[in-house]
Scaffold this active site. Structure first.
Site, mmCIF file in Angstrom:
data_model
loop_
_atom_site.group_PDB
_atom_site.id
_atom_site.type_symbol
_atom_site.label_atom_id
_atom_site.label_comp_id
_atom_site.label_asym_id
_atom_site.label_seq_id
_atom_site.Cartn_x
_atom_site.Cartn_y
_atom_site.Cartn_z
ATOM 1 N N ALA A 70 6.787 -1.976 3.793
ATOM 2 C CA ALA A 70 6.551 -3.287 4.394
ATOM 3 C C ALA A 70 7.708 -4.238 4.095
ATOM 4 C CB ALA A 70 5.233 -3.865 3.880
ATOM 5 N N ARG A 114 -13.286 10.483 3.440
ATOM 6 C CA ARG A 114 -12.912 10.439 2.022
ATOM 7 C C ARG A 114 -14.014 9.909 1.117
ATOM 8 N NH1 ARG A 114 -6.693 8.166 2.555
ATOM 9 N NH2 ARG A 114 -5.903 10.106 3.440
HETATM 10 C C1 LIG Z 1 -0.005 9.922 -3.259
HETATM 11 C C2 LIG Z 1 -0.175 9.028 -2.077
HETATM 12 C C3 LIG Z 1 -0.123 9.534 -0.791
HETATM 13 C C4 LIG Z 1 -0.274 8.707 0.314
HETATM 14 N N1 LIG Z 1 -0.215 9.253 1.566
HETATM 15 C C5 LIG Z 1 -0.336 8.447 2.647
HETATM 16 C C6 LIG Z 1 -0.240 8.994 3.966
HETATM 17 O O1 LIG Z 1 -0.075 10.203 4.143
HETATM 18 N N2 LIG Z 1 -0.337 8.149 5.017
HETATM 19 C C7 LIG Z 1 -0.513 6.803 4.852
HETATM 20 O O2 LIG Z 1 -0.567 6.102 5.848
HETATM 21 N N3 LIG Z 1 -0.589 6.254 3.618
HETATM 22 C C8 LIG Z 1 -0.515 7.052 2.514
HETATM 23 N N4 LIG Z 1 -0.603 6.495 1.259
HETATM 24 C C9 LIG Z 1 -0.681 5.033 1.099
HETATM 25 C C10 LIG Z 1 0.702 4.389 1.317
HETATM 26 O O3 LIG Z 1 1.708 5.209 0.777
HETATM 27 C C11 LIG Z 1 0.841 3.019 0.688
HETATM 28 O O4 LIG Z 1 -0.273 2.262 0.931
HETATM 29 C C12 LIG Z 1 2.033 2.262 1.257
HETATM 30 O O5 LIG Z 1 3.176 3.060 1.195
HETATM 31 C C13 LIG Z 1 2.267 0.941 0.571
HETATM 32 O O6 LIG Z 1 3.478 0.378 1.030
HETATM 33 P P1 LIG Z 1 3.918 -1.089 0.608
HETATM 34 O O7 LIG Z 1 5.217 -1.337 1.269
HETATM 35 O O8 LIG Z 1 2.808 -2.022 0.888
HETATM 36 O O9 LIG Z 1 4.059 -1.066 -0.975
HETATM 37 P P2 LIG Z 1 4.910 -0.149 -1.997
HETATM 38 O O10 LIG Z 1 5.537 1.005 -1.352
HETATM 39 O O11 LIG Z 1 4.013 0.089 -3.144
HETATM 40 O O12 LIG Z 1 6.100 -1.079 -2.441
HETATM 41 C C14 LIG Z 1 5.950 -2.140 -3.330
HETATM 42 C C15 LIG Z 1 7.295 -2.759 -3.574
HETATM 43 O O13 LIG Z 1 7.116 -3.975 -4.264
HETATM 44 C C16 LIG Z 1 7.953 -4.025 -5.380
HETATM 45 N N5 LIG Z 1 7.287 -4.898 -6.345
HETATM 46 C C17 LIG Z 1 5.970 -4.912 -6.694
HETATM 47 N N6 LIG Z 1 5.737 -5.888 -7.566
HETATM 48 C C18 LIG Z 1 6.899 -6.519 -7.767
HETATM 49 C C19 LIG Z 1 7.294 -7.625 -8.574
HETATM 50 N N7 LIG Z 1 6.427 -8.290 -9.334
HETATM 51 N N8 LIG Z 1 8.589 -7.989 -8.567
HETATM 52 C C20 LIG Z 1 9.509 -7.334 -7.793
HETATM 53 N N9 LIG Z 1 9.184 -6.296 -7.008
HETATM 54 C C21 LIG Z 1 7.892 -5.897 -6.998
HETATM 55 C C22 LIG Z 1 8.184 -2.605 -5.791
HETATM 56 O O14 LIG Z 1 9.376 -2.487 -6.516
HETATM 57 C C23 LIG Z 1 8.257 -1.939 -4.415
HETATM 58 O O15 LIG Z 1 9.553 -2.088 -3.898
HETATM 59 C C24 LIG Z 1 -0.483 7.324 0.136
HETATM 60 C C25 LIG Z 1 -0.549 6.803 -1.147
HETATM 61 C C26 LIG Z 1 -0.441 7.651 -2.250
HETATM 62 C C27 LIG Z 1 -0.645 7.090 -3.610
#
Ligand SMILES: Cc1cc2nc3c(=O)[nH]c(=O)nc-3n(C[C@H](O)[C@H](O)[C@H](O)COP(=O)(O)OP(=O)(O)OC[C@H]3O[C@@H](n4cnc5c(N)ncnc54)[C@H](O)[C@@H]3O)c2cc1C
Ligand code: SF4
Ligand code: FES
Lengths: 254, 638
Positions: B44, B330
């Protein structure tokens, strides 16, 4: 099992660093290598010794954050395995294990087992991408890609950016990493328009940070994702070609 | 407080285009004058930072990782959904929208979900153009599979590494902007507080993790894309560093936290092997297509699986849900596993798992077919457990995996603090009480590439001519001083227990009482146990080392402090919600057959909680959910 660890301790970039010995008693063979380090760290904390700093995150072999030299081998004794996936079954009672950080000119020390691998990002920033503004892409099925080409690109794209290849190389070269990143994009039709500028800028940036490749091949053996040396051949060929092609392209532009 | 979701008028199909038409625009030459902070560079955040940088805004991106290529997003295996209908199965934007609202057990906002489905196709186009090597058919066109109980094949994937490949795509797009100087990148930089000036988000407080320096940054708008909080349970499938601090600090500064108890427990993970277990590994859900799940009919059966004859085995999912069998969603599959393990029928040395057995499939299809389908997963399983799944059944057990709850946002993805936007897993927006497989990656990229670049622009357009609040404003100095004090206190406590010890204890309370099955009694117990544990932490934690160099215990300690408070709110929300829906199962609310019983009459709303100060009861604000398009029905998988 009871083990002895010889661990590299270095309080910061300015410190010379040294090995320290710590006992690791009562380790279960089902633990992962990093869980063993967790336990040692909790015990050190209770003894008043600052815990060992080491990098890790996913603990599933996919993020490329972990990575230490274990008895002189990047990521330890198991082939095709990142440090976080190594399990203590690999060891027996009484073993001594030596743990060190990646050592390379391109990876300055941060603390204990943690090094700075940002040079990899600088290489990507110089050209390791395909330019496409959000919303401007054509329909995904407009350009069919032969299945073998997609699979071949995926073989290269599997690189996790851990840096083991650099740590394994006697010259501290980053050829395998750069070749993997370069090939992933340049094997796909979408990667063709920027192919030659990509080759030139990625290699030129790499040379600012890392040593030169003399085809030892240690990198392939150390790579947890079994990235093939063939990609280095592709990178080298394209780099040479890029020199005259880019000049010609520049000439055309006028 | 009144919550206004600011849903645009008009039929659902037209809302997003009407919205964009009505939007105030920022002209290209004016964009450089606007500064935007993006915290988090997972799918994101990286997508948002890259897109807004390319559009010409002055973007500052922050991540606690050493590189933007390493967010938790990288670990997603299964795939990403889109409504392309490339295979002529009758899929459509409307069907993806419908499935997502139903899958979320009718606890999400229709307008947001419709927009998600609407932009899903552009995500696939964007990713392919960036060079994401999705699986293809022999003819060179994109391949799809069906995933997580969907009746159409709408999931795009890149081997078992979809999250990795998508993240590399957005990482590379972001790297291009960093190279071009439109995005200023801060890695190993952890946000420890949000600064609010005159009711608006004005900037953040950041700790440089290598030098300990506390710095402040200001901007016209702040985007949090900081991921989920499953690690409140200590053991989860999330990466080790995932935490709730950014969202929690924003909550303490006034952002409402919505549905914190909506968490997803994934049914197929490798069970813990002992106390030293640091995280749980997910085994792809696709294994349930060919594996059969069973336990012995007798509790405490010590026999090896091969010695238990067919008629003494209980294939409990096939028995309870004949229509869906091993492929029930799930939440249903996870709860059923808990039931048999609680009855003492668990398998493995710690009796904490159930079998996932491929013997029948290997007999029917041959070992080669199974190897082609699941070879890499079988290998991963063997590496971890030392058991060979071709010969002996796998052992699996559910584990915390995803958090549907998060900071409350309106249609613009803006929180209740003006100027603070929240994207990806960190917001609560699209998945209701249960997320469908392959929809989180879709949501993260939808928010980052296709929603925020418009909605943030709409907010900025109203601020033309204003400068960001300078960082020498007293609010910035106050927030920085408080952060320094907090860190100094943690270092000075010098108690007798490690940070991990406290985190493990908190996790035990949470999984026991706020996990797969929740009861009033258990939740009350959790609410009684968490505060004393938190107080003990502040009295007795031991964090060695100093602030002035890399200090991983100090980082962890700060995150665990916030998990304590967040965990309490999760329990409070679970206690408040007197119904069972999606991942939230209250034992008091079930049908005679043990299925979840929703209470649409009283709980068809979002519960958004406000911080009222330390030790004070949080306040509750409701956003009523209206369903104009999707008909509410009891989910049935019999
Ligand atoms: C094992 C596993 C398998 C999955 N498989 C799937 C799938 O097949 N299909 C699907 O759709 N979803 C899947 N999911 C869910 C999905 O991967 C996540 O929900 C999604 O990738 C989250 O993306 P995000 O960008 O919101 O956050 P994240 O990828 O968690 O990124 C968070 C970011 O914020 C930063 N950050 C956080 N706090 C701070 C802070 N205080 N200061 C500075 N930086 C910070 C981190 O460094 C990182 O860069 C899976 C999840 C898991 C655990
Ligand atoms: S090529 Fe292999 S060793 Fe080198 S960074 Fe990539 S995964 Fe690591
Ligand atoms: S911790 Fe992610 S690859 Fe090892």
């Amino acid at each position: 099992m009871d083990l002895t660890l010889r661990v590299w301790r270095q309080s910061g970039p300015g410190d010379k660093g040294r090995f320290e010995e710590y006992p690791a008693k009562g380790i279960d063979e089902h633990m992962s290598f990093l869980e063993m380090l967790d336990i040692v760290n909790e015990r050190l904390t209770l003894e008043g010794i600052e815990p060992i700093a080491f990098d890790h995150d996913c603990r599933e072999g996919i993020c490329g954050t972990c990575g230490v030299m274990v008895d002189g081998r990047p990521h330890g004794p198991w082939e095709g395995t990142a440090t976080c996936q190594l399990h203590m079954r690999a060891y027996s009672d009484g073993d001594t294990i030596t743990i060190e950080p990646w050592r390379a000119k391109g990876f300055p020390a941060i603390k204990d087992l943690v090094v700075d691998r940002r040079a990899f990002d600088r290489i990507i920033e110089s050209g390791g991408f395909i330019s496409v503004a959000a919303g401007s892409a054509p329909d995904a099925n407009n350009t069919p890609i032969p299945q073998e080409a997609a699979e071949f690109a995926m073989d290269a794209a599997a690189c996790i950016g851990c840096g083991a290849c650099v740590a394994a190389c006697p010259n501290g070269a980053a050829q395998l990493f750069v070749a993997a990143k370069y090939s992933h994009l340049s094997l796909l039709p979408q990667g063709q328009p920027e192919r030659w500028t990509r080759a030139e800028s990625m290699v030129d940036t790499m040379e600012l940070y890392f040593g030169s490749c003399s085809n030892h091949g240690e990198c392939e053996a150390a790579c947890p994702k079994n990235i093939s040396l063939d990609f280095i051949a592709l990178l080298n060929r394209d780099y040479l070609r890029s020199k005259w092609r880019n000049r010609r392209l520049a000439g055309q532009k006028g | 407080m009144q919550l206004d979701a600011k849903i645009p008028a008009g039929p659902i199909q037209d809302k997003w285009s009407n919205y964009r038409f009505d939007l105030k625009l920022v002209a290209p030459h004016n964009r450089r004058k606007f500064e935007v902070i993006v915290v988090g560079t997972g799918l994101a955040g990286a997508a948002a930072a890259a897109t807004m940088g390319a559009a010409g805004y002055h973007v500052k991106a922050f991540t606690y990782h050493d590189s933007t290529r390493r967010a938790h997003s990288i670990a997603a295996q299964g795939g990403i959904n889109a409504a392309k209908d490339y295979h002529g199965e009758g899929d459509s934007i409307y069907r993806l929208f419908y499935d997502t609202v139903k899958g979320g057990d009718y606890r999400s906002r229709e307008a947001n979900v419709y927009r998600l489905a609407e932009v899903s196709n552009a995500i696939i186009d964007q990713c392919v153009a960036q060079g994401v090597p999705f699986a293809r058919e022999y003819g060179g066109l994109l391949h799809n599979r069906s995933f997580g109980g969907a009746q159409v094949s709408r999931t795009f994937y890149a081997r078992g590494q979809t999250g990795q490949q998508l993240l590399l795509g957005s990482y590379q797009a972001l790297a291009k902007e960093v190279g071009a100087g439109t995005v200023e990148l801060h890695t190993h930089a952890e946000m420890l507080d949000l600064v609010v000036v005159d009711g608006r988000a004005a900037g953040i407080v950041v700790r440089d993790m290598e030098t300990g320096e506390i710095r402040t940054h200001s901007a016209h708008a702040v985007i949090l894309a900081t991921g989920g909080y499953s690690n409140a349970y200590y053991l989860s499938t999330n990466a080790m560093a995932c935490n709730g601090t950014a969202a929690w600090r924003a909550h303490r500064k006034g952002a409402l936290f919505a549905n914190p108890s909506f968490t997803q427990i994934h049914p197929t993970c490798i069970p813990a092997s002992d106390e030293s277990q640091s995280k749980l590994t997910l085994m792809s859900e696709s294994l349930r297509n060919d594996g059969r799940i069973w336990v012995s009919k007798a509790a405490g059966d010590g026999r090896a699986p091969g010695d238990i004859p067919e008629d003494e085995r209980d294939y409990y999912l096939e028995r309870r849900y004949p229509a869906f069998g091993n492929l029930t969603p799930r939440d249903v599959a996870s709860r059923a596993a808990k039931v048999v393990v609680d009855e003492g029928k668990g398998v493995g040395p710690l009796r904490n798992g159930v079998y996932l057995d491929f013997a029948e499939a290997i007999g029917r299809l041959g070992k080669d077919v199974i190897e082609a389908r699941y070879g890499n997963l079988f290998e991963m399983y063997e590496r971890i457990t030392g058991d060979d799944p071709y010969r002996t059944p796998m052992r699996i057990y559910p584990a915390p995996h995803y958090t549907m709850g998060g900071l409350w946002v309106d249609y613009d993805l803006m929180s209740t603090i003006p100027g603070l936007f929240v994207a990806g897993e960190a917001n609560f927006s699209d998945h209701g009480a249960n997320r469908l497989g392959a929809s989180a990656l879709m949501q993260g990229l939808a928010d980052g590439y296709f929603v925020l670049p418009y909605t943030v622009a709409g907010y900025l357009a109203g601020m033309l001519g204003e400068r960001p609040v300078p960082t020498d404003h007293p609010e910035f100095e106050k927030a920085a001083a408080e952060t320094r004090d907090r860190l100094a206190r943690l270092l000075a406590t010098n108690g007798s227990r490690t940070v991990d010890w406290f985190h493990r204890e908190l996790g035990k309370i949470m999984i026991e009482h706020c996990g797969m099955a929740r009861s009033e009694e258990g939740l009350r117990r959790a609410l009684a146990e968490i505060p004393p544990l938190r107080e003990e932490f502040h009295r007795d934690v031991r964090v060695l080392g100093d602030n002035e160099s890399l200090n991983q215990s100090l980082e962890k300690a700060g995150r665990v402090v916030d998990f304590f408070e967040l965990a309490e709110l999760m329990c409070r929300d679970a206690l408040y919600r007197e119904e069972s829906c999606g991942g939230h199962f209250r034992v008091e609310h079930q049908t005679p057959e043990g299925e979840a019983l929703r209470n649409d009459e009283d709980f068809s709303h979002v519960a958004a909680w406000g911080w009222e100060g330390e030790g004070a009861e949080p306040s509750l604000t409701k956003e009523e959910l209206e369903f104009e398009y999707v008909e509410l029905a009891q989910r049935s998988y019999k």
